[in-house]
Design an enzyme around this catalytic site. Structure first.
Site, PDB file in Angstrom:
ATOM      1  N   LYS A 176      76.569  58.429  29.612  1.00 34.66           N
ATOM      2  CA  LYS A 176      77.841  59.054  30.007  1.00 34.66           C
ATOM      3  C   LYS A 176      78.786  59.214  28.818  1.00 34.66           C
ATOM      4  O   LYS A 176      79.900  59.722  28.979  1.00 34.66           O
ATOM      5  CB  LYS A 176      78.489  58.245  31.138  1.00 34.66           C
ATOM      6  CG  LYS A 176      77.656  58.282  32.426  1.00 34.66           C
ATOM      7  CD  LYS A 176      78.290  57.547  33.575  1.00 34.66           C
ATOM      8  CE  LYS A 176      77.322  57.393  34.728  1.00 34.66           C
ATOM      9  NZ  LYS A 176      77.641  58.158  35.928  1.00 34.66           N
ATOM     10  N   ASN A 192      79.548  55.639  51.443  1.00 34.25           N
ATOM     11  CA  ASN A 192      79.042  54.353  50.951  1.00 34.25           C
ATOM     12  C   ASN A 192      80.045  53.251  51.256  1.00 34.25           C
ATOM     13  O   ASN A 192      81.103  53.512  51.822  1.00 34.25           O
ATOM     14  CB  ASN A 192      78.710  54.436  49.454  1.00 34.25           C
ATOM     15  CG  ASN A 192      79.922  54.811  48.641  1.00 34.25           C
ATOM     16  OD1 ASN A 192      80.898  54.091  48.617  1.00 34.25           O
ATOM     17  ND2 ASN A 192      79.853  55.981  47.983  1.00 34.25           N
TER      18      ASN A 192
HETATM   19  O1  C5P Z   1      76.782  56.082  40.133  1.00 34.42           O
HETATM   20  P1  C5P Z   1      76.830  55.529  38.743  1.00 34.42           P
HETATM   21  O2  C5P Z   1      76.374  54.109  38.662  1.00 34.42           O
HETATM   22  O3  C5P Z   1      76.243  56.432  37.713  1.00 34.42           O
HETATM   23  O4  C5P Z   1      78.419  55.441  38.430  1.00 34.42           O
HETATM   24  C1  C5P Z   1      78.879  55.027  37.188  1.00 34.42           C
HETATM   25  C2  C5P Z   1      80.198  55.663  36.894  1.00 34.42           C
HETATM   26  O5  C5P Z   1      80.091  57.080  36.975  1.00 34.42           O
HETATM   27  C3  C5P Z   1      81.353  55.297  37.809  1.00 34.42           C
HETATM   28  O6  C5P Z   1      82.495  55.133  36.980  1.00 34.42           O
HETATM   29  C4  C5P Z   1      81.518  56.489  38.720  1.00 34.42           C
HETATM   30  O7  C5P Z   1      82.869  56.647  39.107  1.00 34.42           O
HETATM   31  C5  C5P Z   1      81.046  57.633  37.857  1.00 34.42           C
HETATM   32  N1  C5P Z   1      80.391  58.713  38.604  1.00 34.42           N
HETATM   33  C6  C5P Z   1      80.942  59.961  38.634  1.00 34.42           C
HETATM   34  N2  C5P Z   1      80.330  60.969  39.312  1.00 34.42           N
HETATM   35  C7  C5P Z   1      79.172  60.764  39.936  1.00 34.42           C
HETATM   36  C8  C5P Z   1      78.578  59.499  39.907  1.00 34.42           C
HETATM   37  C9  C5P Z   1      79.213  58.489  39.248  1.00 34.42           C
HETATM   38  O8  C5P Z   1      82.020  60.153  38.082  1.00 34.42           O
HETATM   39  N3  C5P Z   1      78.589  61.763  40.574  1.00 34.42           N
END
Ligand code: C5P
Length: 408
Positions: A349, A216
């Site tokens: 989360k 990305n």
């Molecule tokens: O992708 P998303 O918007 O859910 O990401 C939000 C938070 O979750 C970020 O802090 C990202 O580092 C974390 N994350 C993660 N593992 C993933 C997707 C996101 O730790 N597979």
């Protein structure tokens, strides 16, 4: 040894003020007033030239301490004042610092009490240059200043303005208020002193075959800026980073990873091995990876190519759902419904702080605006360079972290 000097000092909030020869010495008196008013213990040491401009009695009456001037057999109760004085303070500030004194510091000369105790010090040294503009601009002075900065000496000012000689230019010593702020900053304990912060940064790379992958547009700039700001706040920092083109900050431990699975492994290993106080998950982790990575380069054909994607673990959720998790901070880049998505992600989360920004503004750029969601609601951080935002975020996180710990 218990002597006269020991009564005067408590290292945390004490400054040794070295005054050298210059008209700006009068500003050192005002600085002394500000410091003593703020309950700093100030010990003054004056050079012979300084005494041509101002009398020791001014400092003595403000600080309530004797002013030291002599290296040999003079005014200090301790027989080794050049060692003793510098051991008892948190900072030595030379204000004003004349061109001559700066040159002596740059070359390590020690021919009077002040220069000798600077050489013998084991605390930070700050200098506030004050001189005529030609003296400041002289290549010799500039070389000396560069040398001091290289040696880790903190140089504050000078600034530009009308000078005592009537000329206008660079070389005026900073005003007392600015010097006071610099001293406060130099002696302040970092917000995360003694804490260990784990930061993830950059994108992850999910291989498709031997040469191709899914990535990305995360540059890593925000994560690296956060890691630097955490270091500046006194923390030990472990940085787990996906592939970026950036020079990483000088963190305590740097771990390079490619995929989300590798990032998860390194994050969990770090938390298992070390006591992590705060986990700041800035990485743009790929939500999906290819089900079966081809070891060979996939050949072109006339057929449609379908890749099966399976979900990656959510690293942040994994950490925050541990029995005794570190204080967790998440980042979310959104293309729409920023507020609603951020609030939902923070809840799902199970994290105390979620920082949200717009993809269009944040990804790859040097500046962005942010909104921080926490127990108290939403806090807007105006658009600013990521380094500035990172510093403000670390301050905000420190506040939230303390509040949570106090509530436990
Ligand atoms: O992708 P998303 O918007 O859910 O990401 C939000 C938070 O979750 C970020 O802090 C990202 O580092 C974390 N994350 C993660 N593992 C993933 C997707 C996101 O730790 N597979």
């Amino acid at each position: 040894m218990n002597n006269k000097c020991d009564e005067f000092f408590s290292v945390g909030k004490s400054v040794l003020l070295g005054v050298t020869g210059g008209v700006a010495a009068y500003k050192a008196v005002e600085l002394t007033r500000l410091l003593t008013q703020a309950e700093y213990i100030v010990q003054t040491v004056m050079t012979e030239s300084a005494r041509q401009f101002i009398g020791p009695i001014s400092f003595q009456s403000l600080t309530g301490q004797p002013v030291f001037t002599e290296l040999w057999g003079g005014d200090a109760a301790n027989p080794m004042p050049h060692i003793h004085l510098s051991r008892q303070v948190g900072l030595i500030l030379i204000a004003p610092a004349s061109a001559n004194f700066i040159a002596k510091l740059a070359y390590g000369l020690a021919d009077d009490l002040l220069s000798t105790l600077c050489l013998a010090r084991d605390c930070p040294l700050m200098v506030a240059p004050a001189m005529n503009r030609q003296m400041w601009e002289n290549p010799a002075t500039q070389r000396n200043i560069a040398r001091l900065q290289n040696d880790g000496v903190i140089v504050v000012g000078p600034e530009s303005g009308v000078q005592a000689c009537g000329e206008t230019g660079m070389g005026r010593m900073l005003e007392a208020e600015a010097l006071f702020a610099a001293v406060q900053e130099a002696l302040s304990e970092g917000l995360f002193q003694g804490k260990h912060i784990l930061v993830t940064a950059g994108p992850t790379y999910e291989a498709i075959d031997a040469v191709r992958g899914i990535i990305n547009t995360s540059s890593g700039k925000m994560g690296y800026a956060i890691a630097q700001a955490a270091l500046d706040a006194g923390a030990r920092v472990t940085l787990v980073t996906g592939p970026t083109c950036l020079k990483p900050p000088a963190v305590t431990r740097l771990i390079h990873v490619q995929s989300a699975q590798e990032m998860l492994n390194m994050v969990t290993a770090t938390i298992a091995e070390t006591s992590i106080d705060v986990f700041i998950s800035v990485a743009a982790v790929a939500d999906y990876r290819v089900a079966s990575v081809s070891q060979q380069k996939i050949k072109k054909s006339d057929q449609k190519l379908t890749l099966e994607l399976i979900q990656n673990p959510d690293i942040l959720s994994h950490v925050s759902s541990q029995p005794d998790p570190p204080f967790c901070v998440g980042f979310a880049a959104e293309t729409d419904n920023l507020e609603q998505n951020a609030i939902t992600k923070r809840r799902q989360k199970k994290i105390p702080v979620l920082v949200a920004n717009w993809v269009q503004e944040a990804m790859g750029s040097n500046e962005t605006a942010l909104t921080v969601f926490d127990n108290e609601g939403a806090h807007a951080f105006e658009k600013a360079p990521k380094q500035i935002l990172a510093k403000r975020l670390i301050e905000h996180i420190a506040l939230q972290y303390r509040q949570q710990r106090n509530n436990i």
